[in-house]
Design an enzyme around this catalytic site. Sequence first.
Site, PDB file in Angstrom:
ATOM      1  N   LYS A 275       0.812  -1.175  -0.068  1.00 24.05           N
ATOM      2  CA  LYS A 275      -0.241  -0.002  -0.061  1.00 24.05           C
ATOM      3  C   LYS A 275       0.938   1.353   0.017  1.00 24.05           C
ATOM      4  O   LYS A 275       1.943   1.219   0.536  1.00 24.05           O
ATOM      5  CB  LYS A 275      -0.987   0.223   1.075  1.00 24.05           C
ATOM      6  CG  LYS A 275      -2.072   0.789   1.256  1.00 24.05           C
ATOM      7  CD  LYS A 275      -3.246   0.362   0.390  1.00 24.05           C
ATOM      8  CE  LYS A 275      -4.478   1.072   0.235  1.00 24.05           C
ATOM      9  NZ  LYS A 275      -5.496   0.119  -0.314  1.00 24.05           N
TER      10      LYS A 275
HETATM   11  P1  NAD Z   1     -13.050   7.903  -2.830  1.00 25.45           P
HETATM   12  O1  NAD Z   1     -12.023   9.061  -2.599  1.00 25.45           O
HETATM   13  O2  NAD Z   1     -13.370   8.099  -4.256  1.00 25.45           O
HETATM   14  O3  NAD Z   1     -14.488   8.405  -1.975  1.00 25.45           O
HETATM   15  C1  NAD Z   1     -14.278   8.643  -0.670  1.00 25.45           C
HETATM   16  C2  NAD Z   1     -15.505   9.101  -0.287  1.00 25.45           C
HETATM   17  O4  NAD Z   1     -15.900   9.261   1.361  1.00 25.45           O
HETATM   18  C3  NAD Z   1     -16.040  10.604  -0.905  1.00 25.45           C
HETATM   19  O5  NAD Z   1     -17.499  10.692  -1.041  1.00 25.45           O
HETATM   20  C4  NAD Z   1     -15.817  11.490   0.501  1.00 25.45           C
HETATM   21  O6  NAD Z   1     -16.577  12.839   0.528  1.00 25.45           O
HETATM   22  C5  NAD Z   1     -16.212  10.522   1.760  1.00 25.45           C
HETATM   23  N1  NAD Z   1     -15.813  10.611   2.964  1.00 25.45           N
HETATM   24  C6  NAD Z   1     -14.612  11.162   3.275  1.00 25.45           C
HETATM   25  N2  NAD Z   1     -14.608  11.214   4.785  1.00 25.45           N
HETATM   26  C7  NAD Z   1     -15.767  10.927   5.033  1.00 25.45           C
HETATM   27  C8  NAD Z   1     -16.802  10.951   6.378  1.00 25.45           C
HETATM   28  N3  NAD Z   1     -16.067  11.343   7.504  1.00 25.45           N
HETATM   29  N4  NAD Z   1     -17.970  10.689   6.437  1.00 25.45           N
HETATM   30  C9  NAD Z   1     -18.734  10.407   5.169  1.00 25.45           C
HETATM   31  N5  NAD Z   1     -18.018  10.505   4.069  1.00 25.45           N
HETATM   32  C10 NAD Z   1     -16.682  10.622   3.942  1.00 25.45           C
HETATM   33  O7  NAD Z   1     -12.468   6.849  -2.273  1.00 25.45           O
HETATM   34  P2  NAD Z   1     -13.022   5.342  -2.753  1.00 25.45           P
HETATM   35  O8  NAD Z   1     -11.810   4.679  -3.544  1.00 25.45           O
HETATM   36  O9  NAD Z   1     -14.297   4.983  -2.928  1.00 25.45           O
HETATM   37  O10 NAD Z   1     -12.370   4.524  -1.254  1.00 25.45           O
HETATM   38  C11 NAD Z   1     -13.268   4.374  -0.169  1.00 25.45           C
HETATM   39  C12 NAD Z   1     -13.099   3.191   0.759  1.00 25.45           C
HETATM   40  O11 NAD Z   1     -13.025   2.037   0.147  1.00 25.45           O
HETATM   41  C13 NAD Z   1     -11.573   3.211   1.316  1.00 25.45           C
HETATM   42  O12 NAD Z   1     -11.468   2.785   2.629  1.00 25.45           O
HETATM   43  C14 NAD Z   1     -10.616   2.435   0.508  1.00 25.45           C
HETATM   44  O13 NAD Z   1      -9.358   2.141   1.173  1.00 25.45           O
HETATM   45  C15 NAD Z   1     -11.658   1.488   0.024  1.00 25.45           C
HETATM   46  N6  NAD Z   1     -11.194   0.533  -1.213  1.00 25.45           N
HETATM   47  C16 NAD Z   1     -11.593   1.274  -2.411  1.00 25.45           C
HETATM   48  C17 NAD Z   1     -11.093   0.721  -3.589  1.00 25.45           C
HETATM   49  C18 NAD Z   1     -10.991   1.052  -4.873  1.00 25.45           C
HETATM   50  O14 NAD Z   1     -10.943   0.407  -5.869  1.00 25.45           O
HETATM   51  N7  NAD Z   1     -11.105   2.400  -4.993  1.00 25.45           N
HETATM   52  C19 NAD Z   1     -10.720  -0.859  -3.379  1.00 25.45           C
HETATM   53  C20 NAD Z   1     -10.851  -1.293  -2.055  1.00 25.45           C
HETATM   54  C21 NAD Z   1     -11.057  -0.661  -1.009  1.00 25.45           C
END
Ligand code: NAD
Length: 413
Positions: A102
Amino acid sequence: MRAFEATRRFFHTAAEHLDLNAQAREAMLMASREVRVQVSIERDDGSLATFVGFRVQHDNSRGPMKGGLRYHPEVNLDETRSLASLMTWKTAVVNLPYGGAKGGIGVDPRSLSQREMERLTRVFVDQIHDIVGPDTDIPAPDMGTDHRVMAWFRNQWEKYHGFNPAVITGKPVEEYGAKGREEATGRGVGTLTVKLTKRLGMKPEATSIAIQGFGNVGSHAAKFLSEAQFPVIAISDITGTYYRKEGLDIAAALHHKLQHPYGLLEGFTECEVLPTDALLTLPNVDILIPAALGGVITEKNAKQISAKAIIEAANGPVDPDADRILHDHGVTILPDILANAGGVTVSYFEWVQNRQHYRWTLDRVRQELDRTLSEAFEHVWQNAHERDLSLRTAAYMIGITRVRRASELAGLT
Ligand code: NAD
């Protein structure tokens, strides 16, 4: 609780059920390499801005290491270490030929212009290009990064090492990306939610859903589940919680997101607007899907959660104290290392296509994703029920066993 401490505790709970001595546990928990670099860029106004970047490579017993790149103000070594180890167990649970890694930069991407984001990404690649590569460590998108960041990353890395799009996944589809990668994590969350609710005897139309975070993962999960007839009654992002008891119009929310800066929901009015942190403890929620940050469900709010099941779309949203409280209250938790594995699964498909110089259709990607996640789900579900364990402990046990077996076969222990 610090992020790595939480992962460590989940690991040890599973290790108790396996014949793993203290030395083997420490060796499996410790990252194989941790890199911290300075990332300084010239801002558009000519001033200098300095950030800290990390890449943690946890384990490569089962193949090249794989893991996202996060741009977020709270990125630090402890969190990156925790996320890298989660990637090792995750790739093992879904049986991909990868290890775990990561990385990220401690920066608020909304404070940067597009050009500054590009410069930041290129300087980061300058610092770490010699430790990543298609056969060693393959990054991907995570919070705060997307297909454009992946395209800049690849372009900068290729300046040093020559053409090789398999160095990174989550690229734009026209630039060697895979069809279906962008939706993959949210789609996987949706697919697994359908499987879990069937097992729990819950009917889609009568099962209300609340999703924290409406970014890549949360928005695609919301789309999939609303199309599968589940009423999604609440969604949230950093601007607030958007709630409608009868179910939100998710197509309208997605349209709003596309039209607004940074994809935020601010100004979405076809519902009640509540404070951001209200979402987790809303009453009458059957399925809660945290899809934003880690560490959001702790012993402080666990007892107020009304949901019967939690699908961990985010990494590490439930800490071990909350996990125990929720377990005692009969809440089923589908753990992150399975629930959000759709992203890394389609990243694997992208890497395979890049290496073969061949493109899959979207149908093929979706079919193979569904098959991979279904097999992993059945395996975890059966192990949990045969041995009366939580889904998390069963998933960790499968992951740890596969990693251990690979290192034994290689003759490393
Ligand atoms: P992203 O940046 O696209 O979206 C994050 C979202 O969370 C945004 O809408 C933001 O406004 C919101 N957010 C942030 N803080 C917040 C809070 N305190 N309360 C409510 N909403 C809040 O990120 P993503 O890629 O969607 O990733 C989200 C999660 O999923 C992370 O934990 C990431 O590690 C996990 N994840 C992502 C992927 C991927 O393919 N993108 C894969 C596996 C896991």
